[in-house]
Every structure is written in structure tokens, then in C-alpha cells.
Design a protein around this motif. Structure first.
Motif, PDB file in Angstrom:
ATOM      1  N   SER A 122       0.835  -1.207   0.000  1.00 55.85           N
ATOM      2  CA  SER A 122       0.000   0.000   0.000  1.00 55.85           C
ATOM      3  C   SER A 122       0.866   1.250   0.000  1.00 55.85           C
ATOM      4  N   THR A 175      -4.326  -3.447   4.926  1.00 53.71           N
ATOM      5  CA  THR A 175      -5.393  -3.274   3.949  1.00 53.71           C
ATOM      6  C   THR A 175      -6.543  -4.243   4.240  1.00 53.71           C
ATOM      7  N   GLU A 207      -7.371  -2.362  -2.106  1.00 51.89           N
ATOM      8  CA  GLU A 207      -7.437  -0.918  -2.289  1.00 51.89           C
ATOM      9  C   GLU A 207      -7.238  -0.630  -3.760  1.00 51.89           C
ATOM     10  N   ASP A 246      -4.517  -2.990  -5.192  1.00 52.88           N
ATOM     11  CA  ASP A 246      -3.553  -3.341  -4.155  1.00 52.88           C
ATOM     12  C   ASP A 246      -4.237  -4.344  -3.218  1.00 52.88           C
TER      13      ASP A 246
HETATM   14 MG    MG Z   1      -1.787  -2.886   2.209  1.00 57.19          MG
END
Ligand code: MG
Ligand code: GTP
Lengths: 151, 215
Positions: B25, B43, B47, B66
Motif C-alpha cells: 500500500s 489493507t 485498495e 492493491d
Molecule cells: Mg496494504
């Protein structure tokens, strides 16, 4: 548009996780994992009825499985936003951010939801009446996300 | 953001994969926002980020997914692999275990993407030289043996971050030029958008429906 509010689940994936869930349901032994995976696919369906079902499964998980609350809240926000229930979606996002204020992923979800509301001429609607519902009021439980849980 | 959807002629889909905490990320954020997130939470699911870049005078929009590295998200994040034109596979040079898991990440990627998918290996956190646990040489050898592109990068300093995303795009673009990547294949991860200034509304409709079925 390709973003977390508009991408859709490949039908074969939805079927795959549906099957696992139903097999467990048949044996009366549904794991939170199977239920979450199925719900995560459902809220990304292009059919509102699927999304609605995903939301119900997530609400149930939220009440019964505390450790996953962070994940459930996030996908509850996505599911409700996709059904254009923006004020509920904002409630989920807000309660997430009240516990994890700087979370970039959730901040960006919030921005996307706002953008949708703007596009649909709904700015300010979520707060019309001045009351933002508490998650507890929607789900009938006290709110607590199990922290940031950086393992 | 200000750039309308017609200021580019291609869309490339990327995925970022690898163990939790390797900095996926942060790499995405560094690439899209040019900022480093010092304290980044795990996360949830996936994402998404975009940026428009230029390769050989062509504007290309990168749509980047992601994925969460935590085990409980693995099963479902696999559905995002499909139709990726580029895969950034990340490990953390200070944690050997994240490097040891690469072959399983690679197997997954190969199984779920197509032969033209460009796989780029990133050894992240190269600013932490003192804590290095994986040598450049062995990773480089691993990359070579498996036909992967490779750099060491730092999402913190920004070192080689642009390069990784851009080199991947160049390689994809090359495959298009060479005809190795079939633009009409449903899961190529590439969409061609002939720019049609003045016909925005029309192309916007077409685009919306196209995007929907590509996901
Ligand atoms: Mg992440
Ligand atoms: N020193 C240093 N730290 C980094 C770098 N990249 C990421 N980090 C730190 O590593 C931690 C994990 O980074 P993330 O980007 O959240 O990792 P991730 O791969 O996205 O993790 P998951 O979302 O759980 O899969 C964060 O605390 C970052 O600040 C880097 O290049 N150098």
C-alpha cells in the motif's frame, strides 16, 4: 468506472463462495470465514438483491464475531453505498474513522461515497435532520472494533 | 483527477501482491500521491488507485488493485488477478520469510493471469540496509530464473518506485506493439481508448459499459 464501489465480482467466484457457504449451512456449521467470503462477493454483485443478502450476512457477522468487525464495517459501508443507502454508508465509515482516524483506505472510501452523493444531487442528505445514526442503532449492538490489530 | 477520461489512449490493469506488511500500500501511495505513510494499517480486502502516465508519447491510465496480504483475504483477492496486464510482486528485504513465499505468489499469479502478464518483482524497504535479510544477488538470480523484471525499491524514500510502475507499463506497451498481447482478448488487462475529442458523451457511455464487463 473501476473503483471499489463499481467493480463487480466475476460470477464464477460468486458461485464458488456461495457453494462453500451453502455446504456449511447444510451441515449447520458455518464458519465466519466462509460467511465473510460469500458476503464479500455478494456485496460486489451487480444485482441489488445479492448486495442486500451480503449486507444481512455481514450484519450477522458483526454481531457475532468481534474480531472481524473492522472488515465487516468496511464492507457494510461498500454494500450500503452500492444500494445508494448513503446515510447508512456514511454512518459505517464515520464509526470506522472514529476508531481509526487516519485510515487512508477508509478516508478514500468516504470521499468516493461523497462524490457519488454529489453526482446524484444528494449533498447534505446524509445529515439532513442533523442526526447521524450510530452503528449500534442500525445493528442493535454496542460498537467496538477490535483495534487496529497490526500483527 | 482534472484529466477527463479521454486524455489517455490505454488503460492497463495492475495488481500488487505479496505478504502482509511488505509495503504494497505504501508503494501504491508513493506512486499515486508521492507521499510515504509511516504508520499504515493493514489493507482490508483490496485498495484501488489510478495514475495516468506516458509511454512512447501515449497516455496510459493505470488502474491498480492493491491486495491485502493477510491470510484471511487470500481466497477472495485471487479474483482480482484475472485480467491483470501487470503484476507487482513485492517482498521485504528485511524479512526473509516474505522472500521465501515468493514462489507460491508466483505460482498463483501464473495460474490466474495470462501468459502475456508482465510480472515485476520488487524488493521493498531498501532504505533499511542495516536490517537486510535478503541479498540483492540472490533475488536478482531468482528473478532471472523466472523471467521476472526486478528492482529493489523504497516506498519511504521513493527510490525506484516510479521505475517499477513505469517499466512494467513499457513492457506491456511493447507486447502490444509486437502483437504478443491481443487487445481483443477479454482478459488481456488492457483496453484501448481511441481519443475522440468532441465526442465525449458518446464515448463516455461506451466506456462505462465496457469497464463494467471488464472487471
Ligand atoms: Mg496494504
Ligand atoms: N522503512 C520503510 N518502511 C516501509 C517501507 N514501505 C512500507 N514501510 C512500512 O511497512 C509497514 C507496512 O506497509 P504497508 O504498505 O501497509 O504493507 P502492505 O504490504 O500493504 O500490508 P497489507 O496491507 O497487510 O498486505 C508500514 O508501517 C510502512 O510504514 C519502506 O520502503 N521503508
Amino acid at each position: 468506472m473501476a473503483d471499489v464501489l463499481s467493480e463487480t465480482v466475476p460470477p464464477e467466484d460468486l458461485k464458488k463462495f456461495e457453494k462453500i457457504y451453502h455446504e456449511q449451512l447444510y451441515k449447520n456449521d458455518v464458519t465466519p470465514k466462509a460467511q465473510f467470503e460469500y458476503a464479500w462477493c455478494l456485496v460486489r454483485s451487480k444485482y441489488p438483491a445479492d448486495i442486500q443478502k451480503g449486507i444481512i450476512l455481514l450484519e450477522e457477522l458483526y454481531k457475532t464475531n468481534e474480531e472481524g468487525r473492522r472488515d465487516y464495517l468496511y464492507y457494510l459501508a461498500i454494500g450500503t453505498a452500492r444500494l445508494k443507502e448513503y446515510s447508512k454508508a456514511m454512518t459505517y465509515v464515520r464509526s470506522f474513522l472514529s476508531i481509526e482516524p487516519g485510515n487512508q483506505q477508509v478516508i478514500s472510501l468516504e470521499q468516493q461515497i461523497k462524490k457519488r452523493m454529489e453526482k446524484e444531487g444528494l449533498v447534505g442528505m446524509a445529515y439532513a435532520g442533523g442526526v447521524v445514526l450510530a452503528v449500534g442503532a442500525i445493528l442493535g449492538v454496542g460498537l467496538a472494533i477490535a483495534g487496529k490489530s497490526k500483527s | 483527477m482534472s484529466a477527463g477520461p479521454y486524455n489517455y489512449s490505454y488503460i492497463f490493469k495492475y495488481i500488487i501482491i505479496g505478504d502482509m506488511g511488505v509495503g504494497k500500500s505504501c508503494l501504491l501511495h508513493q506512486f499515486t500521491e508521492k507521499k510515504f505513510m509511516a504508520d499504515c494499517p493493514h489493507t482490508i480486502g483490496v485498495e484501488f488507485g489510478t495514475r495516468i502516465i506516458e509511454v512512447s508519447g501515449q497516455k496510459i491510465k493505470l488502474q491498480i488493485w492493491d491486495t491485502a496480504g493477510q491470510e484471511r483475504f487470500r481466497a477472495v483477492t485471487r479474483s482480482y488477478y484475472r485480467g491483470a496486464a501487470g503484476a507487482l510482486m513485492v517482498y521485504d528485504i528485511t524479512r526473509r520469510s516474505t522472500y521465501n513465499h515468493l514462489s507460491s505468489w508466483l505460482t498463483d499469479t501464473r495460474n490466474l493471469t495470462n501468459p502475456s502478464t508482465v510480472i515485476f518483482l520488487i524488493g521493498n524497504k531498501c532504505d533499511l540496509e542495516g536490517q537486510r535479510d535478503v541479498t540483492y544477488e540472490e533475488a536478482s538470480k531468482f528473478a532471472e530464473e523466472n523471467g521476472l523484471m526486478f528492482v529493489e525499491a523504497s516506498a519511504k524514500t521513493g527510490d525506484n518506485v516510479e521505475e517499477a510502475f513505469l517499466e512494467t507499463a513499457k513492457k506491456i506497451y511493447q507486447s502490444i506493439q509486437d502483437g504478443r498481447l491481443d487487445l481483443n482478448a477479454a482478459e488481456s488487462g488492457v483496453q484501448h481508448k481511441p481519443s475522440q475529442p468532441g465526442r465525449n458523451n458518446l464515448s463516455s457511455d461506451q466506456q462505462a459499459s465496457k469497464d463494467n464487463c471488464a472487471c
